[in-house]
Design a protein around this motif. Sequence first.
Motif, short mmCIF file in Angstrom:
data_model
loop_
_atom_site.label_atom_id
_atom_site.label_comp_id
_atom_site.label_asym_id
_atom_site.label_seq_id
_atom_site.Cartn_x
_atom_site.Cartn_y
_atom_site.Cartn_z
N PHE A 15 0.82 -1.21 0.00
CA PHE A 15 0.00 0.00 0.00
C PHE A 15 0.85 1.26 0.00
N LYS A 16 1.97 1.21 0.71
CA LYS A 16 2.77 2.43 0.72
C LYS A 16 3.43 2.64 -0.63
N GLN A 17 3.75 1.52 -1.30
CA GLN A 17 4.31 1.69 -2.64
C GLN A 17 3.23 2.23 -3.59
N LEU A 18 2.00 1.76 -3.41
CA LEU A 18 0.91 2.28 -4.25
C LEU A 18 0.66 3.77 -3.97
N LEU A 19 0.86 4.17 -2.73
CA LEU A 19 0.70 5.60 -2.42
C LEU A 19 1.78 6.43 -3.12
N MET A 20 2.97 5.86 -3.27
CA MET A 20 4.01 6.57 -4.00
C MET A 20 3.63 6.68 -5.48
N ILE A 21 3.12 5.57 -6.02
CA ILE A 21 2.65 5.60 -7.41
C ILE A 21 1.49 6.59 -7.52
N GLY A 22 0.74 6.72 -6.44
CA GLY A 22 -0.36 7.69 -6.40
C GLY A 22 0.09 9.12 -6.15
N GLY A 23 1.40 9.34 -6.11
CA GLY A 23 1.88 10.72 -6.00
C GLY A 23 1.89 11.28 -4.59
N MET A 24 1.68 10.43 -3.57
CA MET A 24 1.56 10.97 -2.20
C MET A 24 2.91 11.45 -1.67
N ASP A 25 4.01 10.98 -2.33
CA ASP A 25 5.32 11.63 -2.16
C ASP A 25 6.02 11.38 -0.82
N ARG A 26 5.39 11.71 0.28
CA ARG A 26 5.98 11.42 1.59
C ARG A 26 4.88 10.88 2.49
N TYR A 27 4.96 9.61 2.78
CA TYR A 27 3.93 8.93 3.58
C TYR A 27 4.52 8.40 4.85
N PHE A 28 3.76 8.44 5.92
CA PHE A 28 4.12 7.65 7.10
C PHE A 28 2.85 7.16 7.77
N GLN A 29 3.04 6.21 8.67
CA GLN A 29 1.93 5.71 9.45
C GLN A 29 2.49 4.98 10.67
N ILE A 30 1.93 5.26 11.82
CA ILE A 30 2.23 4.42 12.99
C ILE A 30 1.10 3.41 13.03
N VAL A 31 1.43 2.15 12.78
CA VAL A 31 0.39 1.21 12.38
C VAL A 31 0.62 -0.18 12.97
N LYS A 32 -0.49 -0.82 13.32
CA LYS A 32 -0.44 -2.20 13.80
C LYS A 32 -0.17 -3.15 12.65
N CYS A 33 0.71 -4.11 12.88
CA CYS A 33 0.97 -5.16 11.91
C CYS A 33 0.83 -6.50 12.62
N PHE A 34 0.73 -7.57 11.82
CA PHE A 34 0.34 -8.86 12.39
C PHE A 34 1.16 -9.97 11.76
N ARG A 35 1.62 -10.90 12.60
CA ARG A 35 2.32 -12.06 12.08
C ARG A 35 1.95 -13.28 12.89
N ASP A 36 1.45 -14.28 12.18
CA ASP A 36 1.07 -15.52 12.87
C ASP A 36 2.27 -16.45 12.91
N GLU A 37 3.20 -16.14 13.78
CA GLU A 37 4.39 -16.96 13.90
C GLU A 37 4.36 -17.69 15.22
N ASP A 38 5.11 -18.79 15.29
CA ASP A 38 5.29 -19.41 16.58
C ASP A 38 6.06 -18.41 17.42
N LEU A 39 5.47 -18.07 18.54
CA LEU A 39 6.02 -16.95 19.28
C LEU A 39 7.28 -17.35 20.04
N ARG A 40 8.29 -16.53 19.84
CA ARG A 40 9.46 -16.67 20.68
C ARG A 40 9.29 -15.70 21.83
N ALA A 41 10.17 -15.80 22.80
CA ALA A 41 10.11 -14.87 23.92
C ALA A 41 10.06 -13.45 23.36
N ASP A 42 9.21 -12.64 23.92
CA ASP A 42 9.15 -11.23 23.59
C ASP A 42 8.82 -10.96 22.13
N ARG A 43 8.06 -11.85 21.51
CA ARG A 43 7.53 -11.56 20.18
C ARG A 43 6.03 -11.55 20.27
#
Lengths: 584, 584
Positions: A200-228
């Motif tokens: 999406f951020k690459q698409l925003l660049m293609i969309g001319g948004m030029d400078r993008y940021f976001q403080i954003v939740k992300c998700f990974r379904d991994e076997d959890l190690r300590a402190d992950r």
Amino acid sequence: MFRTHTNGELSLHHLNENITLSGWVQTIRDKGFMIWIDLRDRYGITQLVFDQDRSSAALMEEAKKLGREFVIQVEGKVIERVSKNPNIPTGEIEILVEKLTVLNESQLPPFTIEDQTDGGEELRMKYRYLDIRRNPVKDKLIFRHKMAQKVRNYLSDQNFIEVETPVLIKSTPEGARDFVVPSRMNPGQFYALPQSPQTFKQLLMIGGMDRYFQIVKCFRDEDLRADRQPEFTQIDCEMAFVEQEDVLEIFEGMTATLLKDIAGKEFGKFPRMTFEDAMKNYGNDKPDIRFGMKFVEVNELVKGKDFKIFDDAELVVGINVEGCADYTRKQIDELIDWVKRPQVGASGMVWIKFQNDGVVTSSVNKFYSEEDLKKITEKFGAKEGDLIFLMSGNENKVRTQLSALRMELGNRLGLRNPKEFAPLWVIDFPLLEWDEETGRYHAMHHPFTSPKPEDVHLLQTEPGKARANAYDLVLNGNEIGGGSVRIFDKDLQSKMFDLLGFTKEDAEAQFGFLMNAFKFGAPPHAGLAFGFDRLVAILDGNEVIRDYIAFPKNNSGRDVMIDAPSKIADEQLNELELRLNLKS
Amino acid sequence: MFRTHTNGELSLHHLNENITLSGWVQTIRDKGFMIWIDLRDRYGITQLVFDQDRSSAALMEEAKKLGREFVIQVEGKVIERVSKNPNIPTGEIEILVEKLTVLNESQLPPFTIEDQTDGGEELRMKYRYLDIRRNPVKDKLIFRHKMAQKVRNYLSDQNFIEVETPVLIKSTPEGARDFVVPSRMNPGQFYALPQSPQTFKQLLMIGGMDRYFQIVKCFRDEDLRADRQPEFTQIDCEMAFVEQEDVLEIFEGMTATLLKDIAGKEFGKFPRMTFEDAMKNYGNDKPDIRFGMKFVEVNELVKGKDFKIFDDAELVVGINVEGCADYTRKQIDELIDWVKRPQVGASGMVWIKFQNDGVVTSSVNKFYSEEDLKKITEKFGAKEGDLIFLMSGNENKVRTQLSALRMELGNRLGLRNPKEFAPLWVIDFPLLEWDEETGRYHAMHHPFTSPKPEDVHLLQTEPGKARANAYDLVLNGNEIGGGSVRIFDKDLQSKMFDLLGFTKEDAEAQFGFLMNAFKFGAPPHAGLAFGFDRLVAILDGNEVIRDYIAFPKNNSGRDVMIDAPSKIADEQLNELELRLNLKS
């Protein structure tokens, strides 16, 4: 409002004022004729006093019924304390209570609400809302907020736009495992939760948004190690019409702003190191440069002296531990045992002492003359009183093992002061890494990372040698951010997918929309992402990210406070046109 | 950096400077001997010129090969334009190009990248990244960012802490339908995505966090109506040790700050209206008070005159449409047809004209003398030239119907200027509403809302009459925010769950952790949440929230650009221990 002031603000300036406070009963000292109560809220502690000479009998009676963590409101007068407490801002005053209202009672909490609590991890997680009342936890959440605000204001001032990208997106098998969300309106189909907003951020660049940021939740379904954590937060950024240098400059500025706020000093230009140098000098792509012990390779000095272990080794490499020549045999043996633990996996370790009396001795005196050893100490630049450790074996493995030792010694010798900050850019990462298991290349950063222009030709001949325009920001031995210049040419992107073993169909199915977007004028662009949880922890002089998350999950991905995940009703499953298919 | 300046900043101040620009080719005017190109980026448009007298033949040739949306970089000199364009900031200059580099080519885009585009909704959504290049879309996303920044800075200045609450939580059947996320590590169990962080923010209050906010994604798996998104953004807030008044004050301040920034004026105290008055005077709990047409009830003036429709009606109520007495029969009939449409559902409508000549006439002259009618016009405060509409029937229904008419007339008469702002607090909402279908009470706001203390006794006798300490912030006829004082007493909360038909077991299973938390000293607390997408749209003079979302979903919950949701691999389902159970 249930108060005129908070519990952190009253001082001698307010003497004799009539005030109203609210908060929790932190401690009660009941001397019979006098009762002192520490009243707590987010802002601090204020001492309340009930005195049988100055308070009514009824009020004394009420005060005696209070218990820890009761929520109360008091009206009273600010008076000067007899015995002042210089450790808290309100320590010069106390409140002579005139009226007491119990707003809510409390059962005895399962652990004490104090800086040092008697509650174990498990219990504190179950009652996280009580844990948050404790200063060490509360302060970390407030610190996190302040850092987020600083980041947002810095980037906004630099013309970045925060754009919210969707949370319900499309599953792609590349990378880690996705969490998926069944769609009731589209039975048999699933959304995925984003591992990052990369496309999406690459698409925003293609969309001319030029400078993008976001403080954003992300998700990974991994076997959890300590402190992950299965859900974590990123500062995600992207810029168009830029080169690597521009990205480094902006985010160096951002990091320096945060560091200045915390450490109270300017950080100037951050040092830079190539991946190759980092591996060679520190055995690690995220070196902690707060302390030395740079690796020194000594193959040419140790081979051919009949010491078979060194003769057979691909690499003999060591570190100089300054001022530790007086380590006892026991101390050294303990370190040797430490590197032999399976977590490190070394087969052994050689030591050389440059004693204070000028004598050089070692654990391999049988094979090396003092002359030989002196040459080695010279190469290390060692001086009297220093201790050298040498390790040997396969080039990559031995570097990793020696790196572990170096970090351990850094910790033991107190060289890793969490209040000292040493940022470092590591650049020129390899584009690809070979995966023995699948017998194919993986993208070291991700499939959208651009090779260095001067290395593009290597893609045909020796892809493993091609370097990427990829960079990590390292702070105190932790990777806090990483990114790359992106491919913006559809043919080069196609070639990358080929190299990574995608069939045309797979590439189309997974990234078709991005490849399609590339056809309509993609600008040159580059970006990076910070792991916000880790960044905050390290800035606060800590490495445990869980402490900086209000409601973290445990190592099985469970929220033990709300008891999630949990079973859902059969009707819910039916509506989703799904059935459980449990294996056990 | 691929540029020295953006395309929005050059002016006569830069005359004769050598500059580098990058961007997209917006338009090409090729006169053969001269070529003008509008170069576009996020910041504006700059005119480039190629001239056969001043440019090399090779350069002219290159320029002729450019197409719309090509990404180019040019070096050149700033020169004064012959024919200036006063409509754009760079309109006094142009760039005499000396060097042209094509950074990326572009296929012809599927619609024109202009303020007024020829692309339909469907196409623009599929190519959203191209749609974002258009000013009307780009500007809305930038506006959204600015509002978010203002909100965050305002609340931070007021000592609020932004705390991130978890996205992977627990499913509760209460409220709308949850999106669920199967847990691979806990087979057969599911997380849910939050419909709001309600319980977490209450736990934060119990945790002493005192002032919390979060701009946060929320999720609802509902059958989508027009302009409803499965994922949406809230400004979520909660405060402890406060009463309703404190909450209204803080968020009035926040809203006034945003409004001042947009409208350039102070908004002073926002008016307040009880739910009861709003329903009585506007037939609506979110009245648009930018214009009048307050409801006037005329039962006592119209009954007993043998007009059966009015005689049988529970309520006869009307509005005065000022200055519209000259409406033709055709215009009036059209409005009568409008209210008879099934969406409104009225059976008819009576009109009374106070003509400019002083004569009062109506569609019910047969039943009412001019004297009778005059009395009615007097009650409305109507004057010569005004037109009154009366509707009748069941009290609640007729109010809703008349409200629809009032809003429609407001639109038709241009009384709803989107650049004018009329904020309004609606307070004293009913605590409960009776649901005929299930034969039980529902919480009008949510189950944690506190009744007004003076109405608590009604819970035993006439629960439907109890009012809540609940409030909505209304802007221009839209609810932009709503909240309540919360119950913080576990016994009252228990009683509420009883009233709402929860069994003890259900209440325990769903809200056990919250009820448990209430035992450990819950402070009085209150809060509210703004619908951020809607707030931003309305502040920007618009009502379509989809336009303010970077990557919205369509009415089937699909992202047509990335084609999500989609099928997932069988292995993914297997890992989750799930099977599809498709009904068709």
